[in-house]
Design a protein around this motif. Structure first.
Motif, PDB file in Angstrom:
ATOM      1  N   TYR A 281      32.628   1.254 -16.425  1.00  0.00           N
ATOM      2  CA  TYR A 281      31.554   2.164 -16.706  1.00  0.00           C
ATOM      3  C   TYR A 281      30.232   1.508 -16.511  1.00  0.00           C
ATOM      4  O   TYR A 281      30.166   0.304 -16.190  1.00  0.00           O
TER       5      TYR A 281
ATOM      6  N   SER B  71      29.808   2.111 -12.792  1.00  0.00           N
ATOM      7  CA  SER B  71      30.921   2.143 -13.059  1.00  0.00           C
ATOM      8  C   SER B  71      32.087   1.790 -11.865  1.00  0.00           C
ATOM      9  O   SER B  71      32.793   0.906 -12.087  1.00  0.00           O
TER      10      SER B  71
ATOM     11  N   GLY C   3      32.440   6.942 -15.681  1.00  0.00           N
ATOM     12  CA  GLY C   3      33.682   6.024 -15.844  1.00  0.00           C
ATOM     13  C   GLY C   3      34.391   6.112 -14.607  1.00  0.00           C
ATOM     14  O   GLY C   3      34.558   7.187 -13.829  1.00  0.00           O
TER      15      GLY C   3
END
Length: 163
Positions: free
Chosen positions: A44, A81, A30
């Motif tokens: 993500y 991400s 993330g």
């Protein structure tokens, strides 16, 4: 009296929540981009919009082929991400910003040891104008990377694969 969470861990906690949307069967990351204490964007690990992700397919192509961490990302179905966060922000907002990055192993659910952006993501982070990347090491510890170090110490010239 309760102590407030420090800013870096506060933003890392948010990035860790973002990674829960990831669809990779190896490692999910993330990322959030913060500038002037405002979250600019998040991202993500997951397949491009409309394509089946590894969770839906039930396998990871790179895992199937035994490809080590940090290598042959052209065979990966996912957009990383960092790239997804950069895609969702304007460059003006990213100039001088901080990216917060957290990775978890899909199987063990543990924080990824020695997490680092891949070579492609490093190039995007540099070009986006992001000044630093803060990477979670464990629940409370993190490392701060000055993106200028990636520019000055160009690891793309050393001929090593992976990280």
């Amino acid at each position: 009296m309760n102590q407030r969470r420090d800013k870096h861990n506060y933003y890392l906690d948010i990035a860790e929540t973002v990674l829960e949307r990831g669809t990779c069967l190896r490692r999910n990351y993330g990322a959030i981009i913060v500038n002037n204490d405002e979250i600019i964007s998040s991202g993500y690990t997951g397949a491009p919009r409309g394509r089946k992700n590894c969770m839906d397919l039930g396998y990871c192509q790179r895992e199937k082929l035994g490809i080590p961490r940090g290598e042959r990302y052209e065979l990966c179905r996912s957009v990383h991400s960092e790239a997804n966060a950069i895609i969702s922000a304007s460059r003006k907002e990213m100039l001088g910003a901080t990216m917060y990055l957290v990775g978890k192993d899909y199987v063990t659910k543990e924080i990824v040891k020695n997490a680092s952006s891949c070579a492609m993501c490093k190039r995007m982070i540099i070009n986006a104008g992001i000044a630093q990347v803060v990477v979670r090491l464990n629940e409370d510890e993190f490392k701060v990377i000055d993106v200028n170090e990636w520019i000055e110490n160009d690891d793309s010239l050393d001929g090593k694969f992976g990280y």
